[in-house]
Design an enzyme around this catalytic site. Structure first.
Site, short mmCIF file in Angstrom:
data_model
loop_
_atom_site.label_atom_id
_atom_site.label_comp_id
_atom_site.label_asym_id
_atom_site.label_seq_id
_atom_site.Cartn_x
_atom_site.Cartn_y
_atom_site.Cartn_z
N TYR A 109 0.87 -1.16 0.00
CA TYR A 109 0.00 0.00 0.00
C TYR A 109 0.91 1.22 0.00
CZ TYR A 109 -4.81 1.63 0.50
OH TYR A 109 -6.05 2.17 0.27
N TRP A 111 1.48 3.98 1.50
CA TRP A 111 1.73 4.89 2.61
C TRP A 111 3.03 4.62 3.35
CZ3 TRP A 111 -0.77 9.22 2.87
CH2 TRP A 111 -2.09 9.32 2.40
#
Length: 808
Positions: A109, A111
């Site tokens: 992901y 982030w």
């Protein structure tokens, strides 16, 4: 005292050693509203939960692949890097040889880091593509529904999400802002890649000074900061679509809609109008119909519609509204409402999506594309919508619909995860635990012992942003920041690139992966290519000292610490060109217009997503509502980014009874004999969690708010699972928004809440590492020595003095 520049998803800052010990963090001097999340950086950097050495789950080390039942329950054995890398490379090679590369899921992901090079997702996907391919994921938990719907209705999701009307335009022209889901201040401090200047709080203050009225449509008053003149409509959660349809019905019934706009700029209005007035199904979608659904007075709905028609009005929808069952409907209904007002394409009017959902929505920073790590094509065409990870692992071979196609889940034998924590993002964590027990091997790169690391077989310790060199900047940022290394790596942590390069060496494609460059050479190369293209295009920035000119040399940029990017004109209006001439500038929809009825979606004959915006009731059935009468809102936290920084000072200071705080109305608390600060149990049929009660009248009765991101801490031998720490995804349902988008529905869950009366509560254990066993004496890892800096001694300080890691 020396501090060095860097940036993060919560903004640019400088970091260096604190004179009293620990790390000092200073916000960027140009930032008018530094993120409060900076307070979480120092304490998390060398927290005891850092993964300090490669570790292998004891059961997997003994029994090998296919022993997943012990994930999340067994201790780990620390091993050498050589042993760990050999195990990972061997597993990747075995699975590819026996089952094909599609049997590898490249979980990641975006982030993990704000850096443009050390971006875990980019590094892992580049590695796996060169390895031979992998099953990928598509879209996001935040926007999975809108990313599928918007291209069909407005032609381009990116234009709506990234090039929406700017805040200066709104401040200057908007007279009424109708904010479904509000403009939550807590969210604007976060942007992928960061923003050097957090401007949204200032624009909201300017909006208040300009006298712009705001109608907040949300069960939570805190979804809009105090300041602007606000009319709060505490709508029942999940009923925004009914309210939007009723507002549109009122416009039509009172002849306040813009017929000319609907005729020229939209397609399918007659079909939607038949639905609104009841000719299609016998039920007019008027204010009297919507009032009991939404919990609002019918006359209040009509009055709002009249006000909207009488002034320049911007209709906005936060991303949170589409993170629910039938999440397409509020977005589509808001577009229809704005179309009926006829103001799309006018400065300060029309439709917006995501103001307050992210810090860069409506911002005026650069429109340049920043440097990025090249990505080879994935030889495998298999993918899943990202919120379907548990279905992928639990149901190999099963068919499912997605965006008008029928797909089949591949049979995943190995999960390789670098960047991200699915045991934060995903719903129904008890089900996710069962899903994670299915693959033969799970490999995770992690800085901390999160729940995802604890549910892995092989855990590889990775550095954090402050422990490596990079450069970074966010979408619509004002600066490109040189990210200097400001701290030594904890323990034996390595960056993702170093880990993957070592694996590529073992697997025979190191030269293709690294291109024979070190990380510093990659930075110089990527920056140099980007700067050369900017110079060719004649782009000029303000430089680090304010002097105009093209991008400097890499050495000059690195020494200065930043380069101020060229900004775009502050005035920007979504769909201005389309409104000026829809024939010359059509939308990328089948009709070239705004599709208020989509024949293509209608042809799919989906019961959970018809061909026009419609009311599909997402509320629980009566039996469920009797057992679980409260509606939980699992929104984004104010004290961390998702689950990042949960062990930092800002997040820890906000805990109640040592757990995540659940906010509830005093009337609901009194009914259950709950006082402020009490330990409570929140539960439904899927699971339960413990939390600390915080009473507030700034939310609608019958609603409780428990933010996401508390590290999942399942109590052993509880079924359904009990999370001791307060993670709301122990309670949310793992269901798709619809068969069209397969998006996430984690925003709401029906629950019951009671004061804890079970004696001593189970302790919170996630702030300590799992049991770590020494390697067997016959293992070459036994010669390794512990990291002497892994647990620095506390620095004595006077009582009441600020901790040494405090943000200056």
């Amino acid at each position: 005292m020396t501090t060095l520049p860097t940036t993060s998803h919560w903004g640019a800052f400088r970091a260096g050693p604190h004179p009293a010990g620990g790390v000092l963090v200073e916000p960027h001097p140009d930032d008018p509203a530094p993120s409060p999340l900076l307070a979480g950086v120092p304490g998390s950097l060398r927290h005891r939960t850092r993964v300090r050495r490669p570790a292998v789950r004891e059961g997997w080390l003994r029994g090998g692949p296919g022993t997943g039942a012990g994930r999340g329950r067994e201790p780990f054995v620390e091993v050498s890097w050589e042993r760990a890398l050999d195990l990972v490379a061997g597993e990747l090679a075995r699975v590819k040889r026996e089952f094909g590369p599609q049997a590898v899921f490249g979980g990641s992901y975006g982030w993990a880091s704000a850096g443009r090079f050390h971006h875990a997702q980019s590094q892992l996907h580049r590695f796996l593509a060169l390895f031979g391919g992998y099953t990928a994921s598509r879209n996001s938990y935040s926007l999975g529904t809108s990313l599928v719907l918007l291209p069909r209705v407005l032609g381009d999701a990116e234009a709506v999400l990234r090039a929406t009307s700017s805040w200066p335009t709104i401040v200057r022209h908007t007279r009424l802002l109708v904010a479904f889901g509000g403009v939550p201040a807590k969210n604007v401090y976060v942007t992928p890649g960061g923003v050097t200047r957090h401007t949204t709080p200032g624009f909201l203050a300017e909006l208040a000074a300009a006298g712009t009225e705001v109608t907040l449509v949300s069960p939570l008053r805190d979804d809009l900061p105090d300041g602007p003149a606000t009319d709060w409509l505490p709508v029942a959660p999940g009923t925004d679509t009914a309210l939007m349809l009723a507002l549109t019905h009122t416009l039509v019934a009172e002849n306040l809609h813009d017929r000319a706009f609907l005729a020229r700029y939209t397609s399918g209005w007659p079909v939607l109008e038949r639905y609104l007035d009841g000719r299609a199904d016998g039920t007019p979608k008027d204010a009297d119909w919507a009032a009991p659904i939404c919990g609002l007075a019918a006359e209040r709905i009509r009055a709002l519609a009249r006000k909207m028609a009488g002034t320049r009005t911007l209709v906005t929808v936060t991303w949170s509204l589409q993170r629910a069952r039938y999440g397409e409907q509020p977005v589509w209904a808001a577009i229809a409402l704005a179309s009926a007002l006829g103001q799309l394409g006018l400065p300060g009017g029309g439709f917006g999506h995501g103001y307050g959902s992210m810090g860069d929505v409506g911002d005026t920073g650069t429109a340049l594309r920043l440097p990025f790590l090249p990505q080879p094509a994935n030889p495998v065409d298999e993918f899943i919508p990202c919120a379907r990870i548990a279905d992928l692992l639990l149901h190999p071979g099963e068919e499912y619909p997605y965006d008008g196609t029928t797909r089949r889940y591949p049979d995943i034998r190995l999960v390789h995860w670098a960047g991200g924590n699915p045991f934060h993002h995903h719903q129904d964590l008890g089900r996710l635990r069962r899903a994670f027990a299915r693959p033969e091997t799970v490999i995770v790169h992690e800085p901390h012992w999160t729940a995802t690391a604890r549910h892995a077989d092989i855990v590889l310790p990775v550095t954090t942003t402050l422990e490596r060199e990079d450069f970074g900047g966010g979408r619509r940022d004002t600066h490109l920041i040189a990210m200097h290394r400001a701290a030594d790596p904890v323990g034996e942590a390595r960056d993702d690139h170093a880990i993957l390069a070592a694996l590529a060496e073992r697997l025979g494609f190191a030269a293709e992966f690294t291109e024979n460059r070190t990380p510093r050479q990659w930075l110089e190369h990527l920056y140099g290519q980007w700067a050369e293209q900017l110079r060719a295009d004649g782009a000029e920035g303000a430089g680090s000292t304010g002097s105009a000119g093209g991008p400097p040399s890499f050495d000059r940029f690195w020494a200065d610490g930043e380069w101020r990017l060229p900004e775009q004109h502050p005035e920007r209006t979504l769909f201005a060109e389309f409104r000026a001439d829809p024939d010359r500038h059509p939308l990328a929809t089948p009709s070239g217009r705004i599709e208020l009825h989509s024949p293509a979606i209608a042809a799919l004959d989906l019961p959970d997503c018809p061909g026009h915006p419609a009311w599909l009731d997402p509320r629980p059935d009566p039996a469920t509502a009797r057992r679980h009468p409260l509606l939980l809102i699992a929104n984004q936290p104010a004290t961390r980014l998702h689950s990042q920084l949960d062990v930092g000072a800002a997040s820890l200071a906000d805990k109640v009874a040592d757990r995540e705080a659940v906010e509830l109305h005093p009337a609901d608390a009194a009914e259950r004999a709950i006082g402020d600060g009490d330990l409570v149990r929140i539960f439904n049929d899927r699971g339960a969690c413990l939390a600390g009660a915080r009473l507030s009248d700034r939310l609608r009765p019958g609603v409780v708010r428990l933010p996401t991101g508390a590290w999942f801490d399942p109590v052993p031998d509880t079924e359904p699972p009990l999370c001791a720490h307060g993670n709301p995804n122990a309670l949310t349902a793992d269901l798709p928004s619809s068969r069209l988008s397969q998006g996430c529905t984690g925003q709401h869950a029906p629950v019951q809440l009671e004061r804890w009366t079970g004696g001593d509560p189970p302790p919170v254990t996630v702030r300590h590492p799992p049991v770590l066993l020494p390697a067997p004496t016959s293992d070459p890892t036994s010669e390794a020595t512990p990291d002497p800096a892994s647990e620095p001694a506390p620095v004595p300080r006077p009582e009441h003095a600020p901790p040494p890691e405090a943000v200056r």
